[in-house]
Design an enzyme around this catalytic site. Sequence first.
Site, PDB file in Angstrom:
ATOM      1  N   GLU A  34      26.824   7.124   3.296  1.00  0.00           N
ATOM      2  CA  GLU A  34      27.800   6.051   3.112  1.00  0.00           C
ATOM      3  C   GLU A  34      29.199   6.641   3.148  1.00  0.00           C
ATOM      4  OE1 GLU A  34      29.736   3.265   3.268  1.00  0.00           O
ATOM      5  OE2 GLU A  34      27.875   2.329   2.550  1.00  0.00           O
ATOM      6  N   GLY A  36      31.971   4.785   3.141  1.00  0.00           N
ATOM      7  CA  GLY A  36      32.899   3.926   2.409  1.00  0.00           C
ATOM      8  C   GLY A  36      32.471   3.734   0.969  1.00  0.00           C
ATOM      9  N   THR A  37      32.672   2.515   0.479  1.00  0.00           N
ATOM     10  CA  THR A  37      32.350   2.185  -0.896  1.00  0.00           C
ATOM     11  C   THR A  37      30.932   1.652  -0.985  1.00  0.00           C
ATOM     12  OG1 THR A  37      34.667   1.594  -1.244  1.00  0.00           O
ATOM     13  CG2 THR A  37      33.096   0.851  -2.899  1.00  0.00           C
ATOM     14  N   PHE A  38      30.196   2.086  -1.979  1.00  0.00           N
ATOM     15  CA  PHE A  38      28.824   1.612  -2.163  1.00  0.00           C
ATOM     16  C   PHE A  38      28.800   0.093  -2.330  1.00  0.00           C
ATOM     17  CE2 PHE A  38      26.791   5.533  -2.158  1.00  0.00           C
ATOM     18  CZ  PHE A  38      25.453   5.429  -2.531  1.00  0.00           C
ATOM     19  N   GLY A  39      27.803  -0.529  -1.725  1.00  0.00           N
ATOM     20  CA  GLY A  39      27.616  -1.966  -1.900  1.00  0.00           C
ATOM     21  C   GLY A  39      27.843  -2.777  -0.651  1.00  0.00           C
ATOM     22  N   GLY A  40      28.493  -2.205   0.351  1.00  0.00           N
ATOM     23  CA  GLY A  40      28.660  -2.900   1.617  1.00  0.00           C
ATOM     24  C   GLY A  40      29.679  -4.023   1.576  1.00  0.00           C
ATOM     25  N   THR A  41      29.694  -4.793   2.664  1.00  0.00           N
ATOM     26  CA  THR A  41      30.676  -5.859   2.850  1.00  0.00           C
ATOM     27  C   THR A  41      30.568  -6.925   1.772  1.00  0.00           C
ATOM     28  OG1 THR A  41      30.760  -5.533   5.246  1.00  0.00           O
ATOM     29  CG2 THR A  41      31.421  -7.692   4.417  1.00  0.00           C
ATOM     30  N   CYS A  42      29.363  -7.401   1.511  1.00  0.00           N
ATOM     31  CA  CYS A  42      29.184  -8.544   0.613  1.00  0.00           C
ATOM     32  C   CYS A  42      29.765  -8.267  -0.775  1.00  0.00           C
ATOM     33  CB  CYS A  42      27.704  -8.895   0.501  1.00  0.00           C
ATOM     34  SG  CYS A  42      27.363 -10.220  -0.668  1.00  0.00           S
ATOM     35  N   HIS A 445      18.506 -40.113 -11.923  1.00  0.00           N
ATOM     36  CA  HIS A 445      19.627 -41.044 -11.742  1.00  0.00           C
ATOM     37  C   HIS A 445      20.585 -40.892 -12.921  1.00  0.00           C
ATOM     38  CE1 HIS A 445      21.794 -44.652 -10.600  1.00  0.00           C
ATOM     39  NE2 HIS A 445      21.728 -45.047 -11.879  1.00  0.00           N
TER      40      HIS A 445
END
Length: 462
Positions: A34, A36-42, A445
């Site tokens: 990895e 970048g930063t752990f955890g990805g885009t999301c 309802h």
Amino acid sequence: MQIDQHFDLIIIGTGSGNSLPSPEFDDKSIAIVEEGTFGGTCLNVGCIPTKMFVYAAEAAQHARESAKLGIDATVNKVDWPGIVTRVFDGRIDKIARGGEEYRRGDETPNITVFDRHGSFVGPRTIRTGQGETEEIISGDQVVLAAGSRPFIPPVIAESGVRFHTNDDIMRLKHQPEHIVILGGGFIAMEFAHIFDGLGSKVTVLNRSDKLLRQQDELVSDRFTELAKKRFDVRLGVDVTAAAQDGETVRLTLSDGSKVDGDALLVATGRVPNGDRLDADAGGVQLDRAGRVVVDDYGRTTAEGVWALGDVSSPYMLKHVANAEARAIQHNLLHPEDLRAFPHDNVPSAVFTEPQVATVGLTEKQAREAGYDITVKVQAYGAVAYGWAMEEEDGFAKLIADKKSGRLLGAHYMGPQASTLIQQLITVMAYDIDVRDFAQRQYWIHPALPELTENALLGLEFD
């Protein structure tokens, strides 16, 4: 070529790829790569932090619009730095750090983390880092979960202007007074909602003649009409030139007009990161879009190499990446019993105002596929809870096959759309006949799901 370390499994990317090492993999040596930063885009720049901003924007917007409910309310101040701190210092960054610390810690002694860029130098052989940090690692199996990145149009990329993407726009030190958003899809519309809700002036520039154009035509048309009332929307235009004037970005449009803003957000789609993997060296084929080519089971063209998520999937959605990860996890453990990617009835939602959610075919797609369809559009304002909300614009649109009673598509636009649609995702997943579905159960309802009940009852069958 000297191999520095060999592993049973190499995983490139820590979004959904980080969920692969379940306890069943404890006896296997695993490398996680990895850069970048752990955890990805999301986790870091996508689904989760954006919804935290969306919720704040909704609170502010609802307060401003509360007069229709007989309430006199105002928004006295928006603390942008406070929101940023709450989202990132309070939640996101802690989770990202914790994810990396866990993978580096004593609880997962079979996992080695490489915090560098990874790319192929041979079959199932990966170079991590460069120069003094370079290490060559190999694996019996490799999983590519390298994600995607924002697409930047050349006219912006080559202009030298200061621009933002979803990667950094939420970490601005100051809220822009006037933000210009380039794009008309999911990301563009969510950020338009966020910044307008929090009090910025918003201008949207879109090259097509409608917003959210991939949605059902009724959704796209109605959403575009509403957006025009809320934002400064310019449709059917391209940016032909961009210049920086101090703190101001000035864009020249194809219709000859100009737009100035103190922030520019580029939200014109995303690009798979397959082109950053030196895939050819690993025998991994890419398609014309740079997406890693996979079969129904997640196998690439290279033996022992798999791929999931944005780097390979036609669906750039976190819930799809998670489902693909579960399938590949099973396939790695049970090569004699491969499980296909679950790509049927993939739902999605756009967390704007109004919220949009969809699953299955649009009306146009259903007609083009040759179905004899029945369609019902049910307004929020025609059910009791819709009255309570004074909801005038929202609707549910259902599309079904007249002969079989099979639901072909469901499209919601309005409050809680992403929640309301879930029941119809279940209908489609289990192929439930909707001809008597509404009558065979109670609908509380006057709760909002009566919107779905009435839409189902309005479908006309043979």
